[in-house]
Design a protein around this motif. Structure first.
Motif, PDB file in Angstrom:
ATOM      1  N   ILE A   1       8.466   0.528  10.195  1.00 17.38           N
ATOM      2  CA  ILE A   1       8.892   1.682  10.985  1.00 17.38           C
ATOM      3  C   ILE A   1       8.047   1.852  12.240  1.00 17.38           C
ATOM      4  O   ILE A   1       8.568   2.103  13.325  1.00 17.38           O
ATOM      5  N   ASP A   2       6.733   1.717  12.117  1.00 16.11           N
ATOM      6  CA  ASP A   2       5.842   1.927  13.250  1.00 16.11           C
ATOM      7  C   ASP A   2       5.487   0.633  13.974  1.00 16.11           C
ATOM      8  O   ASP A   2       4.523   0.594  14.728  1.00 16.11           O
TER       9      ASP A   2
ATOM     10  N   SER B   1      10.284   8.577   5.350  1.00 10.07           N
ATOM     11  CA  SER B   1      10.185   7.173   5.778  1.00 10.07           C
ATOM     12  C   SER B   1      11.553   6.505   5.804  1.00 10.07           C
ATOM     13  O   SER B   1      11.877   5.754   6.728  1.00 10.07           O
TER      14      SER B   1
ATOM     15  N   LEU C   1       6.401   0.831   4.187  1.00  9.69           N
ATOM     16  CA  LEU C   1       7.435   0.922   5.222  1.00  9.69           C
ATOM     17  C   LEU C   1       6.848   1.399   6.549  1.00  9.69           C
ATOM     18  O   LEU C   1       7.147   0.850   7.617  1.00  9.69           O
ATOM     19  N   GLU C   2       6.002   2.415   6.489  1.00  7.56           N
ATOM     20  CA  GLU C   2       5.422   2.964   7.717  1.00  7.56           C
ATOM     21  C   GLU C   2       4.543   1.949   8.431  1.00  7.56           C
ATOM     22  O   GLU C   2       4.607   1.807   9.654  1.00  7.56           O
ATOM     23  N   CYS C   3       3.728   1.246   7.668  1.00  9.92           N
ATOM     24  CA  CYS C   3       2.765   0.314   8.268  1.00  9.92           C
ATOM     25  C   CYS C   3       3.404  -1.000   8.705  1.00  9.92           C
ATOM     26  O   CYS C   3       2.976  -1.604   9.690  1.00  9.92           O
TER      27      CYS C   3
ATOM     28  N   ALA D   1       6.410   4.204   0.651  1.00 14.74           N
ATOM     29  CA  ALA D   1       6.429   4.911   1.936  1.00 14.74           C
ATOM     30  C   ALA D   1       5.374   4.349   2.874  1.00 14.74           C
ATOM     31  O   ALA D   1       5.647   4.085   4.057  1.00 14.74           O
ATOM     32  N   GLU D   2       4.178   4.138   2.365  1.00 18.09           N
ATOM     33  CA  GLU D   2       3.097   3.604   3.201  1.00 18.09           C
ATOM     34  C   GLU D   2       3.425   2.210   3.698  1.00 18.09           C
ATOM     35  O   GLU D   2       3.164   1.865   4.861  1.00 18.09           O
TER      36      GLU D   2
ATOM     37  N   ARG E   1       7.487  12.202   1.370  1.00 23.88           N
ATOM     38  CA  ARG E   1       7.041  11.180   2.322  1.00 23.88           C
ATOM     39  C   ARG E   1       7.978   9.986   2.328  1.00 23.88           C
ATOM     40  O   ARG E   1       8.329   9.464   3.389  1.00 23.88           O
TER      41      ARG E   1
ATOM     42  N   ARG F   1      13.532   7.697   8.788  1.00 25.27           N
ATOM     43  CA  ARG F   1      13.079   7.016  10.001  1.00 25.27           C
ATOM     44  C   ARG F   1      13.535   5.561  10.023  1.00 25.27           C
ATOM     45  O   ARG F   1      13.878   5.010  11.064  1.00 25.27           O
ATOM     46  N   LEU F   2      13.543   4.931   8.835  1.00 30.28           N
ATOM     47  CA  LEU F   2      14.000   3.548   8.753  1.00 30.28           C
ATOM     48  C   LEU F   2      15.442   3.428   9.214  1.00 30.28           C
ATOM     49  O   LEU F   2      15.778   2.569  10.052  1.00 30.28           O
TER      50      LEU F   2
ATOM     51  N   LYS G   1      15.997   3.995  12.883  1.00 31.00           N
ATOM     52  CA  LYS G   1      15.596   2.829  13.676  1.00 31.00           C
ATOM     53  C   LYS G   1      16.574   1.681  13.495  1.00 31.00           C
ATOM     54  O   LYS G   1      16.925   0.992  14.458  1.00 31.00           O
TER      55      LYS G   1
END
Length: 320
Positions: free
Chosen positions: A130-131, A64, A125-127, A122-123, A60, A67-68, A71
């Motif tokens: 990244i998103d 992440s 970064l995603e929250c 990971a969480e 995960r 994706r980072l 982006k």
């Protein structure tokens, strides 16, 4: 960066350690620290990509990071200087690149804690990046102070910071943050202190803007006069109480902890002290025994405070 140019910056800092002596040096130092953080992110990405039979958490985090960088090929300062990002980056770097068992206090020794650490990064970064179209505000209850034309967040008690404090101290609830209802009063006190620093030592004011990215007021109990940073675990965040009746303490705390932050950031680039045996020495100002790194920090902080108080005296004399 080559060893020669890196060593040159080390020498320059040791010859000009006070803000105002060489503004360009501090700017270069700051950019080097951002560059080191990007290098660590890339190293994490490569190490995770090479892992055989990676855990779900490692897969995960690798996804992440992919994706980072898709982006933001060069992750921006707006992300790299967020103290909670630094907290997650430093923990993940310790686990994946350095070995969790080598963490101070053996806080990351068990596999369970290591996997939780990787998943949490990971969480986050995603929250938070990244998103999101921009850095998310997460759950932090915050207000702002103004320093040198920049907004600096001041936050109240929240679960993210309380969890970080519990992890670093090894004790749940060891430090109490102020409740949201008390935030406005603390902001007024901190703003007055920053305005005083700007009058007394303008070049230090500029460095506070550069290095300090989060102020966290502490509740007055159990001790109404205390301050600290979380060192490499959360670079950029400073913690202190805000007694209304003692404005000088608030100024001193900001200068004190900002100085630790500058030196901690530098030591991410170059440790300056090689003391694998953790030999202790007597502190001349307290009689307590501390390591050479702690002695270096204490010396630098007290030199900065000495210059600040001399500048304050000069400021008062000039106004009379």
């Amino acid at each position: 960066m080559s060893f020669v140019s890196w060593a040159t910056i080390v020498d320059e800092f040791l010859m000009n350690p006070l803000p105002g002596n060489d503004d360009e040096l501090f700017a270069r130092l700051f950019q080097l620290r951002l560059k080191r953080d990007i290098q660590n992110l890339l190293l994490l990405r490569r190490r995770l990509a090479r892992g055989s039979q990676p855990s779900d958490a490692r897969q995960r985090l690798h996804a992440s990071l992919e994706r980072l960088f898709a982006k933001d090929p060069t992750p921006p300062e707006a992300l790299l200087t967020v103290p909670l990002f630094q907290y997650h980056l430093q923990r993940a770097t310790q686990v994946i690149l350095e070995g969790g068992e080598t963490a101070p206090g053996r806080r990351l020794e068990t596999i369970e804690v290591q996997e939780h650490t990787i998943k949490a990064f990971a969480e986050w970064l995603e929250c938070n990046w990244i998103d999101s179209a921009q850095l998310a505000s997460s759950s932090l209850k915050k207000a702002y102070v103004v320093i040198n034309g920049h907004l600096l967040p001041v936050v109240a008690s929240n679960q993210e910071l309380e969890d970080a404090l519990a992890f670093i101290s090894g004790k749940s609830g060891d430090e109490q943050l102020i409740p949201a209802a008390a935030l406005a009063n603390s902001v007024d006190i901190i703003q007055a202190a920053l305005q005083a620093i700007e009058r007394v030592w303008p070049s230090l004011d500029r460095e506070i803007v550069r290095w300090v990215r989060l102020i966290v007021p502490l509740a007055p109990a159990p001790n109404p006069l205390r301050s600290f940073t979380l060192r490499r675990w959360m670079v950029g965040a400073i913690f202190f109480t805000t007694p209304e009746a003692d404005p000088l303490f608030v100024q001193e705390s900001i200068v004190h902890e900002a100085t630790h932050t500058i030196l901690d950031s530098f030591q991410v680039l170059d440790p300056l002290v090689d003391d694998k045996e953790h030999t202790t020495y007597e502190m001349p100002w307290s009689g307590n025994r501390r390591t050479m790194e702690e002695l270096l920090h204490g010396t630098y902080v007290y030199v900065m405070l000495g210059f600040y108080f001399m500048a304050m005296k000069d400021n008062v004399d000039a106004s009379e």
